[in-house]
Design a protein around this motif. Structure first.
Motif, PDB file in Angstrom:
ATOM      1  N   GLY A   7       0.784  -1.218   0.000  1.00 16.55           N
ATOM      2  CA  GLY A   7       0.000   0.000   0.000  1.00 16.55           C
ATOM      3  C   GLY A   7       0.819   1.272   0.000  1.00 16.55           C
ATOM      4  O   GLY A   7       0.313   2.358   0.286  1.00 16.55           O
ATOM      5  N   TYR A  67       1.850   3.558  -2.159  1.00 15.07           N
ATOM      6  CA  TYR A  67       1.642   3.990  -3.538  1.00 15.07           C
ATOM      7  C   TYR A  67       2.507   5.173  -3.935  1.00 15.07           C
ATOM      8  O   TYR A  67       2.704   5.410  -5.130  1.00 15.07           O
ATOM      9  CB  TYR A  67       0.164   4.287  -3.763  1.00 15.07           C
ATOM     10  CG  TYR A  67      -0.693   3.046  -3.670  1.00 15.07           C
ATOM     11  CD1 TYR A  67      -0.602   2.053  -4.644  1.00 15.07           C
ATOM     12  CD2 TYR A  67      -1.555   2.839  -2.601  1.00 15.07           C
ATOM     13  CE1 TYR A  67      -1.366   0.899  -4.558  1.00 15.07           C
ATOM     14  CE2 TYR A  67      -2.322   1.689  -2.506  1.00 15.07           C
ATOM     15  CZ  TYR A  67      -2.221   0.723  -3.481  1.00 15.07           C
ATOM     16  OH  TYR A  67      -2.973  -0.424  -3.387  1.00 15.07           O
ATOM     17  N   ASP A 100      -7.701   5.696  -9.346  1.00 18.41           N
ATOM     18  CA  ASP A 100      -8.289   4.797  -8.352  1.00 18.41           C
ATOM     19  C   ASP A 100      -8.520   5.548  -7.039  1.00 18.41           C
ATOM     20  O   ASP A 100      -7.567   5.982  -6.396  1.00 18.41           O
ATOM     21  CB  ASP A 100      -7.345   3.610  -8.116  1.00 18.41           C
ATOM     22  CG  ASP A 100      -7.983   2.535  -7.257  1.00 18.41           C
ATOM     23  OD1 ASP A 100      -8.878   2.858  -6.453  1.00 18.41           O
ATOM     24  OD2 ASP A 100      -7.576   1.367  -7.377  1.00 18.41           O
ATOM     25  N   THR A 120      -9.299   4.456  -4.164  1.00 20.45           N
ATOM     26  CA  THR A 120      -8.692   3.747  -3.039  1.00 20.45           C
ATOM     27  C   THR A 120      -7.226   4.128  -2.893  1.00 20.45           C
ATOM     28  O   THR A 120      -6.716   4.328  -1.786  1.00 20.45           O
ATOM     29  CB  THR A 120      -8.815   2.229  -3.233  1.00 20.45           C
ATOM     30  OG1 THR A 120     -10.179   1.866  -3.361  1.00 20.45           O
ATOM     31  CG2 THR A 120      -8.202   1.489  -2.048  1.00 20.45           C
ATOM     32  N   VAL A 121      -6.538   4.228  -4.029  1.00 24.49           N
ATOM     33  CA  VAL A 121      -5.127   4.613  -4.017  1.00 24.49           C
ATOM     34  C   VAL A 121      -4.969   6.045  -3.515  1.00 24.49           C
ATOM     35  O   VAL A 121      -4.094   6.336  -2.702  1.00 24.49           O
ATOM     36  CB  VAL A 121      -4.516   4.471  -5.428  1.00 24.49           C
ATOM     37  CG1 VAL A 121      -3.098   5.045  -5.454  1.00 24.49           C
ATOM     38  CG2 VAL A 121      -4.503   3.011  -5.849  1.00 24.49           C
ATOM     39  N   ALA A 177      -6.926   7.671  -1.546  1.00 24.39           N
ATOM     40  CA  ALA A 177      -7.197   7.690  -0.109  1.00 24.39           C
ATOM     41  C   ALA A 177      -6.003   7.174   0.678  1.00 24.39           C
ATOM     42  O   ALA A 177      -5.654   7.708   1.742  1.00 24.39           O
ATOM     43  CB  ALA A 177      -8.439   6.851   0.191  1.00 24.39           C
ATOM     44  N   GLU A 178      -5.358   6.121   0.152  1.00 24.99           N
ATOM     45  CA  GLU A 178      -4.188   5.549   0.821  1.00 24.99           C
ATOM     46  C   GLU A 178      -3.028   6.541   0.821  1.00 24.99           C
ATOM     47  O   GLU A 178      -2.322   6.701   1.828  1.00 24.99           O
ATOM     48  CB  GLU A 178      -3.775   4.256   0.138  1.00 24.99           C
ATOM     49  CG  GLU A 178      -2.770   3.412   0.894  1.00 24.99           C
ATOM     50  CD  GLU A 178      -3.362   2.654   2.073  1.00 24.99           C
ATOM     51  OE1 GLU A 178      -2.821   2.800   3.184  1.00 24.99           O
ATOM     52  OE2 GLU A 178      -4.364   1.945   1.898  1.00 24.99           O
ATOM     53  N   ASN A 185      -9.418   5.502   9.293  1.00 24.84           N
ATOM     54  CA  ASN A 185      -8.755   4.816   8.178  1.00 24.84           C
ATOM     55  C   ASN A 185      -8.569   3.332   8.459  1.00 24.84           C
ATOM     56  O   ASN A 185      -7.572   2.730   8.049  1.00 24.84           O
ATOM     57  CB  ASN A 185      -7.393   5.461   7.905  1.00 24.84           C
ATOM     58  CG  ASN A 185      -7.489   6.920   7.556  1.00 24.84           C
ATOM     59  OD1 ASN A 185      -7.703   7.282   6.414  1.00 24.84           O
ATOM     60  ND2 ASN A 185      -7.324   7.778   8.555  1.00 24.84           N
ATOM     61  N   SER A 222      -7.236   0.710   5.852  1.00 25.30           N
ATOM     62  CA  SER A 222      -6.041   1.022   5.073  1.00 25.30           C
ATOM     63  C   SER A 222      -4.775   0.401   5.651  1.00 25.30           C
ATOM     64  O   SER A 222      -4.719   0.038   6.827  1.00 25.30           O
ATOM     65  CB  SER A 222      -5.849   2.543   4.984  1.00 25.30           C
ATOM     66  OG  SER A 222      -5.486   3.058   6.246  1.00 25.30           O
TER      67      SER A 222
END
Length: 243
Positions: free
Chosen positions: A146, A148, A181, A183-184, A186-187, A225, A228
């Motif tokens: 995760g 990224y 994305d 999700t990315v 947010a991460e 979070n 995550s």
């Protein structure tokens, strides 16, 4: 910049320390200190991209200014001396034009010649592949963890140093997909916030009054979070502050 710590203590001693201090960089264990040299403990080494030790001493005496000064003259890409036939490839490599260096090395090798030409061509090709393999591995491992920001950095490097290749095209597609994305995104945002909290933990070390509000922020971060990778790391950091 990457940080790597080496300890000669047992994992049972090292792991609680990592949690307590909120350490996020890799920590290895080796009982053999003969290859490290240096003085007392702790002892730090600053190694340039070309693998040369440009500074060593107690880590407390190493400032950001010293890092910049010590690494100012280092090269990101370097090769040893090669035969005249391979000098164009070596020059391209040192300028970061890795795809051009690869093509020139392959061309020199295809022409044949003496054994030195082949040896030097293979050497440059191996150096090119080292970088490409490292960035591809970073994409794979960092994606699984995760991280990224590291994934995107590696993808950008592939595109920059291998323009016009299939590798660059695949990297561009992957980068586009990741940035689209949610999700990315947010991460990435979560890790940025966590980095600030970890810095707060470090600054509050030894001061319970300063640490308490940061612990509260960590608890809130974990709650917000929870799904995550960053939240899992935040939990480790929080547990470390309570030991």
């Amino acid at each position: 910049m990457r940080i790597l710590a080496i300890s000669d203590e047992d994992p049972g001693t090292v792991e609680p320390f990592i949690l307590e201090k909120g350490i996020t960089y890799p920590v290895g264990i080796s009982k053999d200190r003969s290859g490290y040299g240096g003085g007392g403990i702790p002892h730090a080494y600053l190694i340039g991209p070309d693998g040369v030790v440009v500074w060593q001493g107690h880590p407390a005496s190493l400032s950001e200014g010293e890092i910049e000064k010590a690494t100012r003259k280092t090269k990101d890409f370097y090769v040893r001396k090669v035969t005249s036939e391979l000098k164009p490839a070596a020059s391209a490599f040192e300028k970061g034009k890795l795809n051009e260096a690869k093509a020139l090395a392959e061309a020199a090798k295809a022409k044949g010649g003496d054994a030195d030409v082949t040896t030097d061509a293979d050497y440059i090709l191996a150096r090119v592949n080292q970088f490409l393999s490292f960035w591809n591995k970073t994409v794979e491992q960092a994606s699984a963890e995760g991280r990224y920001d590291d994934v995107l950095d590696a993808l950008e490097k592939i595109q920059k140093h291998f323009p016009g290749t299939d590798e660059a095209s695949l990297a561009a597609t992957k980068e586009k997909e990741l940035k689209a994305d949610p999700t990315v995104k947010a991460e990435l945002d979560a890790w940025k916030k966590l980095d600030k909290l970890i810095e707060g933990v470090r600054k509050a070390e030894g001061d319970p009054k300063k640490l308490k509000p940061i612990q509260k922020k960590l608890e809130k971060f974990i709650e917000q979070n929870g799904a995550s990778k960053a939240a899992k790391r935040a939990q480790q950091v929080l547990d470390g502050t309570r030991k």
